[in-house]
Design an enzyme around this catalytic site. Structure first.
Site, PDB file in Angstrom:
ATOM      1  N   SER A 133      -1.016   1.230   6.839  1.00 61.20           N
ATOM      2  CA  SER A 133      -2.304   0.815   6.903  1.00 61.20           C
ATOM      3  C   SER A 133      -3.004   1.932   7.581  1.00 61.20           C
ATOM      4  CB  SER A 133      -2.513  -0.456   7.780  1.00 61.20           C
ATOM      5  OG  SER A 133      -3.703  -0.543   8.457  1.00 61.20           O
ATOM      6  N   TYR A 145      -0.633  -5.057  15.407  1.00 61.17           N
ATOM      7  CA  TYR A 145      -0.828  -4.669  14.207  1.00 61.17           C
ATOM      8  C   TYR A 145      -0.510  -3.309  14.021  1.00 61.17           C
ATOM      9  CZ  TYR A 145      -2.166  -4.503   9.215  1.00 61.17           C
ATOM     10  OH  TYR A 145      -2.209  -4.521   7.829  1.00 61.17           O
TER      11      TYR A 145
END
Length: 253
Positions: A133, A145
């Site tokens: 990501s 995250y």
């Protein structure tokens, strides 16, 4: 005919979003695809549409995951399964959210790669695709995250060092904003969820990312597409930028 014709792929997190789109992309290229996810009903629909073989698996179940993968001759492993629990404010996160995110996004990927690599190395070919990501490449207000995807970034880089000379390729695909169910699963508070989802830009869709994965996998054997970073045109590092130039033509009809 695609160079992938007749090869076998495994896609985790395949019941929706990027995972489901990747199953479609790879079966369209003639691959035999094993689709892994938790939702049996979604997998059944995907199997009907693509002819893929489905397995109801929570990737955090390490024994089940390893037993399944070691029983297959895997040419391509797409590690797509991921969650974003605890993505909003680290100080407000439930400890169980921290564990779920790391177990799904990091530990499960390590175990999946570890399960398929002996066979790939023995055959002198194979391809690991890890979904990273932009949150793993650039600072964002997403501590847990971002940490999990930062781990994926270093994992792929170090795997390439481990696997040099084996014939096994390793690719990291790092999307920015993608219109999927990610925030629906990540955030319980409806107001916070809405504020993060409705940002008024044209996001990537799952097919955009699946096409990037297919591009890397379909590249000639001597080409290792190491890292792909893709974002919406209106997104930039650290957030979203709107209307920088008043009246600018952004190609929208």
């Amino acid at each position: 005919m695609s160079s992938l014709e007749g090869l076998t792929a495994v896609v985790t997190g395949a019941s929706s979003g990027i995972g489901a789109a990747t199953v479609v992309a790879l079966t369209d290229r003639g691959m035999y695809v094993h689709a892994l996810a938790r939702r049996a009903d979604r997998l059944a629909d995907l199997a009907s549409a693509t002819g893929c073989t489905t397995h109801v698996v929570d990737v955090r179940d390490r024994d089940l995951l390893r037993d399944l993968l070691t029983g297959l001759e895997v040419d391509v492993l797409v590690n797509n399964a991921g969650v974003g629990r605890g993505i909003h404010l680290f100080t407000d996160a439930d400890p169980s959210d921290l564990d779920q995110t790391i177990d799904t996004n990091v530990s499960a990927v390590l175990h999946a790669c570890h399960a398929v690599l002996p066979g790939m190395v023995a055959r002198g070919r194979g391809h690991l695709v890890l979904l990273g990501s932009t949150a793993g490449l650039h600072p964002l207000p997403a501590t847990v995250y971002g940490a999990s995807k930062g781990a994926i970034h270093m994992m792929t880089a170090n795997l390439r060092l481990d696997l040099v000379g084996t014939g096994v390729r390793v690719t990291e695909v790092c999307p920015g904003r993608v219109a999927t169910e990610f925030y629906d699963a990540a955030i319980d508070d409806p107001e916070v969820r809405t504020s993060l989802k409705e940002i008024g830009i044209s996001e990537l869709d799952s097919v955009d990312v699946a096409d990037a994965i297919a591009y890397a996998v379909e590249a000639p054997w001597h080409v290792n597409v190491t890292t792909i970073e893709l974002q919406p045109t209106e997104q930039t590092y650290g957030g979203t930028h709107f209307d920088r130039y008043e009246g600018a033509d952004r190609g929208e009809s």
